[in-house]
Design an enzyme around this catalytic site. Sequence first.
Site, mmCIF file in Angstrom:
data_model
loop_
_atom_site.group_PDB
_atom_site.id
_atom_site.type_symbol
_atom_site.label_atom_id
_atom_site.label_comp_id
_atom_site.label_asym_id
_atom_site.label_seq_id
_atom_site.Cartn_x
_atom_site.Cartn_y
_atom_site.Cartn_z
ATOM 1 C CB CYS A 159 27.171 -6.413 2.022
ATOM 2 S SG CYS A 159 26.165 -6.535 0.535
ATOM 3 C CG HIS A 177 23.425 -2.431 -0.230
ATOM 4 N ND1 HIS A 177 22.877 -2.694 -1.454
ATOM 5 C CD2 HIS A 177 24.415 -3.349 -0.066
ATOM 6 C CE1 HIS A 177 23.516 -3.724 -2.013
ATOM 7 N NE2 HIS A 177 24.455 -4.139 -1.192
#
Lengths: 342, 342
Positions: free
Chosen positions: A143, A225
Site C-alpha cells: 500500500c 497511513h
Amino acid sequence: MVKVLINGYGSIGKRVADAVSKQKDMEVLGVTKTKPDFEARLAVEKGYKLYCAIPDKERLKAFEDAGIDVEGTILDVIEEADIVVDAAPKKIGKQNLESIYKPHKVKAILQGGEKANDVEDNFNALWSYERCFGKDYVRVVSCNTTGLCRILYAINSVVEINKARIVLVRRAVDPNDDKNGPVNAIKPNPVVVPSHHGPDVVSVIPEFEGKIITSAVIVPTTLMHMHTLMVEVNNNISREKLLEAIKETPRIKLFKAEEGFESTAKIIEYARDIGRLRYDLPELAVWEESVNVLENEIFLMQAVHQESIVIPENIDCIRAMLELESDKFKSIDKTNKALGIE
Amino acid sequence: MVKVLINGYGSIGKRVADAVSKQKDMEVLGVTKTKPDFEARLAVEKGYKLYCAIPDKERLKAFEDAGIDVEGTILDVIEEADIVVDAAPKKIGKQNLESIYKPHKVKAILQGGEKANDVEDNFNALWSYERCFGKDYVRVVSCNTTGLCRILYAINSVVEINKARIVLVRRAVDPNDDKNGPVNAIKPNPVVVPSHHGPDVVSVIPEFEGKIITSAVIVPTTLMHMHTLMVEVNNNISREKLLEAIKETPRIKLFKAEEGFESTAKIIEYARDIGRLRYDLPELAVWEESVNVLENEIFLMQAVHQESIVIPENIDCIRAMLELESDKFKSIDKTNKALGIE
C-alpha cells in the site's frame, strides 16, 4: 471471461474478489479460507465458491462442522484457474508460490508482504504494466509503495526528480485488528534510517535507485497511513503546474483542509458518506494545501488507505499478466469505471 | 537567594516550581492558580505559597470556599519577585506580560506558546544563554524547538550544516487531557509545508535562516513527540564522530532499540523505572541505531518528553536573566546536578 482464484479471503482477498466480480473480462472462480469464520460464511452468502486453503481433511471437516458450504480444497480447483491472486498473510504467499502455483503451472500475483526477488517483477499500473505484460509470477507492491509510485508518477510527468526524501507515518493496525498495537506510543519502524520503503519503490521504478530515501514510524491509528514528501527536482516548476499534474494522474484525489478534510478521520468520513463499500478509498489522498514548491524542492502530504489502495492494481495486474489489454491507461480506465473510482 | 514567582501551576508551572526549589541560588516565592482544583491543593500541601492568578475577589473567595489556603492575589506578591516564570496557557502569557509584568517592572520568562516577537529574545541554554544575559523579557522556546536546538547544537559542534529537513510527529495531547484528540486519526498540523517550527528554531539560532525546513503531523499518543531529521552537511563526518558529539552534548541521552527501547512507550517506562518524579525525562532521547551518515547527509530519529524538556531551560534562563552565572555550561551543570539529569 478469465477465471481468477483468490487464495485467502481476508482484508485484501475479499476486496479483490468483489473488484474482480465487477469487471467485464474476468470472473471469480472461487475463494479460499483456512478456517470457517464469519468471513468464510459471508463469502458463501455472497455467492463465491469457497475452498479450504489448506489441502487437509481435518481442515475441510471444520468447515462442514460449522455448517459452511465448502467445495473442496484449493487443490481441487487450482488447475481450472487462469490466474491466482494470493492474498495470504506475509511469507505464506512465497510458500504458496513454491508449493502450489509453480507445481500446478498457474500464473500468480503475490502481495506486498512478499519480497521483490521472490517474483519475476513488481507491479504498479502506472509504472510497470508493460514490463509485467504476459509474465507468470508478479508482486503487486504494498500500500505505501503503491501510494508513493502514484505521486512520483505525477511529479515525474512534469519535472525531473533529483532526490526524494519521504517520512512515512504508518497506521498501527487495520481496523479489524483487536490484538496488536501500539495503543499509546510512537515506534520508529524500522529504527534504522533509511527504511526499506525506498528500495521497494525502486523494485518498481529502477531509475530511482539512489534517488529515494525513506524513514518510517508507526503510530496508534487504524484508518490510513500518511506520508510527508520532500522532493528535490532539477527543473523549475510552478505549484499550479504540479497541482495540474496531480489532478491528471489516475487514482489520486486532492482533498482541501479548508473544506474540512483536516485529518485522515475526515477523509474516511467522506468515503463513508459517499457510500463506498467498507469505506474504501483506493485513490491516493493528497492534501491540496500541503502542495508547495520552494526553490528546487517540492513538498506535500498524502494519505493512503492501506486496505484498498492496491485493489485496482491487482485488477490491472491480472489484465497485464493474462494479456487482456495492452494499453495500461485503457486497463486503468476499465478498472476505475467498474469500481466507481477516479 | 533570588525569589521566583511561578504564575500558573499547571503542567509546566508545577515542574518549574519543583525544579526551582531544588537549586541553591533561587527559591519559590509563590505559585498561582486560577481555580481551586487538586493541583492547587497539592501546591499548598507541598508548602508553596499559593496566590490567586486573577486579581478578583470572587475568584479569591472560591479558594476559601474550597478550604484551600490562599495568600491573596498575584498583585499582592508580584513586586516581591525578582522574576516571574509565566506558565499560563497559550496567549495568556502575552496578556500577563503587558498587563502585569511590565507595569510592575518585574522580569518575566514566557513559554513557547507565546510568539517570538512578544519578547526581547528567545532562550535555549546551549545557543542563546549569553544573548539573554541580563535581559528583562525572554521566551523559553517550545518543547519541540528545544529538542531541535539541542540536537542541532550537537551536529553543529562537529560539522557545518547546509540544510536540515525535519518531520515532526507530535503527540496529540498531554497525559492529563481527557477532553481533546485525535483518538484515531493522523492530522497534518499545520497542513501547509513548511511548518512554523523551522522559523521558531531560527528565533533562537538566527544563522539557520533559510537552512531549516519542517513539517508536522499530530498522532494519537500522549507520551512524547518524535522527530525524523535529515541534515545535509558541508563536510565529511563519520557516524562515530557524530555519536561522540551527541554523547558530549548536555541533556541528550542515547537509547538503543536493541536494549528494548523500541518506542516512546519503552523510553517512558525507563523514566518510571528509575524513579523520575511524574516520569519526567528532560533529556532529549535519540535512538542510537537511527543515527546514520550517507554521503553528505545525516539521519536520525529522536523523541521529546513534551512536559519536561523545557524545565531545565527555564532554570538556566532565570540564571541568565538575573546574571547569577555568566558561564552557560556552569549553569547547565548546576541545573542538571540539582535535578539529577544528564
